[in-house]
Design an enzyme around this catalytic site. Structure first.
Site, mmCIF file in Angstrom:
data_model
loop_
_atom_site.group_PDB
_atom_site.id
_atom_site.type_symbol
_atom_site.label_atom_id
_atom_site.label_comp_id
_atom_site.label_asym_id
_atom_site.label_seq_id
_atom_site.Cartn_x
_atom_site.Cartn_y
_atom_site.Cartn_z
ATOM 1 N N LYS A 192 0.833 -1.213 0.000
ATOM 2 C CA LYS A 192 0.000 0.000 0.000
ATOM 3 C C LYS A 192 0.869 1.266 0.000
ATOM 4 C CE LYS A 192 -3.529 2.812 0.516
ATOM 5 N NZ LYS A 192 -4.536 3.089 -0.496
ATOM 6 N N LYS A 260 0.086 11.714 5.547
ATOM 7 C CA LYS A 260 0.422 10.581 6.430
ATOM 8 C C LYS A 260 1.087 9.461 5.630
ATOM 9 C CE LYS A 260 -2.818 7.793 6.619
ATOM 10 N NZ LYS A 260 -3.568 6.583 6.367
HETATM 11 P P1 NAD Z 1 -12.347 9.215 7.293
HETATM 12 O O1 NAD Z 1 -11.680 10.247 8.109
HETATM 13 O O2 NAD Z 1 -13.416 9.603 6.336
HETATM 14 O O3 NAD Z 1 -12.973 8.067 8.239
HETATM 15 C C1 NAD Z 1 -12.382 7.583 9.397
HETATM 16 C C2 NAD Z 1 -13.496 7.304 10.385
HETATM 17 O O4 NAD Z 1 -12.960 6.646 11.519
HETATM 18 C C3 NAD Z 1 -14.187 8.579 10.895
HETATM 19 O O5 NAD Z 1 -15.586 8.449 10.698
HETATM 20 C C4 NAD Z 1 -13.811 8.643 12.375
HETATM 21 O O6 NAD Z 1 -14.852 9.193 13.163
HETATM 22 C C5 NAD Z 1 -13.581 7.193 12.681
HETATM 23 N N1 NAD Z 1 -12.695 6.919 13.804
HETATM 24 C C6 NAD Z 1 -11.443 7.390 14.025
HETATM 25 N N2 NAD Z 1 -10.928 6.853 15.136
HETATM 26 C C7 NAD Z 1 -11.874 6.021 15.639
HETATM 27 C C8 NAD Z 1 -11.955 5.193 16.786
HETATM 28 N N3 NAD Z 1 -10.953 5.101 17.639
HETATM 29 N N4 NAD Z 1 -13.075 4.489 16.977
HETATM 30 C C9 NAD Z 1 -14.116 4.567 16.116
HETATM 31 N N5 NAD Z 1 -14.104 5.343 15.014
HETATM 32 C C10 NAD Z 1 -13.000 6.057 14.788
HETATM 33 O O7 NAD Z 1 -11.167 8.426 6.558
HETATM 34 P P2 NAD Z 1 -11.264 7.494 5.264
HETATM 35 O O8 NAD Z 1 -11.064 8.334 4.052
HETATM 36 O O9 NAD Z 1 -12.444 6.604 5.382
HETATM 37 O O10 NAD Z 1 -9.912 6.642 5.458
HETATM 38 C C11 NAD Z 1 -9.796 5.587 6.409
HETATM 39 C C12 NAD Z 1 -8.513 4.829 6.115
HETATM 40 O O11 NAD Z 1 -8.548 4.323 4.772
HETATM 41 C C13 NAD Z 1 -7.247 5.698 6.208
HETATM 42 O O12 NAD Z 1 -6.191 4.949 6.734
HETATM 43 C C14 NAD Z 1 -6.983 6.060 4.753
HETATM 44 O O13 NAD Z 1 -5.611 6.352 4.534
HETATM 45 C C15 NAD Z 1 -7.449 4.800 4.040
HETATM 46 N N6 NAD Z 1 -7.885 4.966 2.646
HETATM 47 C C16 NAD Z 1 -8.704 5.991 2.272
HETATM 48 C C17 NAD Z 1 -9.099 6.115 0.923
HETATM 49 C C18 NAD Z 1 -9.981 7.248 0.441
HETATM 50 O O14 NAD Z 1 -10.088 7.435 -0.784
HETATM 51 N N7 NAD Z 1 -10.636 8.009 1.317
HETATM 52 C C19 NAD Z 1 -8.659 5.182 -0.011
HETATM 53 C C20 NAD Z 1 -7.859 4.129 0.414
HETATM 54 C C21 NAD Z 1 -7.476 4.031 1.734
#
Ligand code: NAD
Length: 317
Positions: A192, A260
């Site tokens: 990744k 990050k």
């Molecule tokens: P986001 O910020 O939209 O969602 C994260 C969610 O996790 C939030 O709703 C937050 O309230 C919740 N959260 C955080 N800590 C928590 C805890 N301790 N307990 C419960 N809930 C908690 O982020 P995202 O875009 O969904 O990304 C999530 C992961 O996926 C990241 O590591 C990101 O790098 C990865 N990712 C994102 C994408 C994208 O296009 N958005 C694509 C691939 C990978």
């Protein structure tokens, strides 16, 4: 490749009543990615219980047929599998190893699939801590963005013991179209990191090409169409160029998260004793965009920086 890769998710969701034993899946982190992934698991017939730091995301899951948990501990109890999809390494570490976290409440044999993008060394540490308690841990970071999560077509790079990866596969097949076991615990995160290196560099070059074409007075819509058909074509170009042309930077994937990830890949490269000169440069540009207060925008906002450096801020469409 998943054996169900070619079927659209709607077709899969319509296949009868879903898994015979209606396995219970806890999903922790219901944001841009975790929300639609949980929704697809509900649609596939799983008994999904969700927990999120803020409540509205949990309510949305309940509206779709999932159940609400008030805490990670409540979500984990009796779950067959726990999926985490939270922002960063400290978030996963606290959830997995915290006092009232996943491993404190899980039973031996339970499966933890971490789909978040985190440091490979942290993934290895969590897997080892899980193994000590008899909990099977798989790192399964995803690529494909919000649309891939909604459509259930994510590309998923999986690290873990072979038997654990096979146990995770039915769940990953619901949210992804390409599910590949790439190696032992942590290997998914290493792949990744490479993914994020390629994506950031690709976005930066698409941004530079757009600003270049605009400066020459070229109509960028047909220009992007012909570029997409040749060797310059890419998934980044297909999915990001239109938004960049119209300066629409609603995430998607936040600059904060890509910052990050560039930290993860530059540290992992250093650890391995290799250099990533272009990647390191793009990491600085992502950092600059964030330092200017754009951390909440989509990573395609790298275009703003190219415009600014070219003295052309605000001259686009
Ligand atoms: P986001 O910020 O939209 O969602 C994260 C969610 O996790 C939030 O709703 C937050 O309230 C919740 N959260 C955080 N800590 C928590 C805890 N301790 N307990 C419960 N809930 C908690 O982020 P995202 O875009 O969904 O990304 C999530 C992961 O996926 C990241 O590591 C990101 O790098 C990865 N990712 C994102 C994408 C994208 O296009 N958005 C694509 C691939 C990978």
């Amino acid at each position: 490749m998943s054996e169900r890769a070619s079927e659209p998710v709607s077709q899969r969701a319509g296949e009868g009543a879903g898994p015979a034993d209606r396995a219970k899946v806890a999903v922790i982190g219901l944001g841009i990615m975790g929300g639609p992934m949980a929704a697809n698991l509900v649609a596939a017939g799983y008994d999904v219980i969700g927990f999120n730091r803020s409540r509205p995301a949990v309510d949305r899951l309940v509206e779709l047929g999932g159940r609400a948990a008030e805490s990670a501990a409540e979500a984990v109890r009796d779950a067959d599998v726990v999926i985490t999809m939270v922002p960063d390494s400290p978030d996963v570490e606290a959830l997995a190893l915290g006092e009232d976290g996943i491993y404190a409440n899980a039973e031996p044999g339970q499966l933890h699939i971490d789909c978040s993008t985190i440091r490979p060394d942290v993934a290895r540490r969590i897997a080892a801590a899980g193994a000590e308690r008899g909990i099977r841990v798989v790192d399964a970071p995803v690529s494909g963005g919000e649309s891939g999560a909604v459509e259930g077509t994510l590309s998923i790079m999986v690290g873990g013991e072979p038997a654990d990866v096979e146990a995770a596969r039915p769940y990953l097949d619901v949210v992804g179209a390409t599910v590949v076991h790439v190696g032992p615990p942590g290997a998914g995160q290493t792949v990744k990191a490479a993914n994020q290196l390629i994506v950031a560099g690709n976005i930066q070059l698409v941004a530079e090409a757009l600003v270049f074409l605009e400066a020459h007075g070229v109509d960028t819509e047909p220009a992007m169409a012909v570029l997409a058909g040749g060797l310059a074509g890419s998934t980044v170009l297909n999915s990001k160029a239109a938004g960049m042309r119209s300066r629409e930077f609603t995430p998607g994937f936040r600059v904060d998260l890509h910052h990050k990830d560039m930290g993860i890949v530059t540290a992992a490269a250093r650890e391995a004793g290799v250099v990533i000169p272009l990647g390191a440069h793009v990491a600085q540009l992502v950092g600059a965009l964030r330092a200017q207060g754009h951390g909440g925008l989509d990573h395609s906002a790298l275009l703003l920086l190219v415009e600014q450096l070219s003295g052309r801020a605000g001259t686009g469409d």
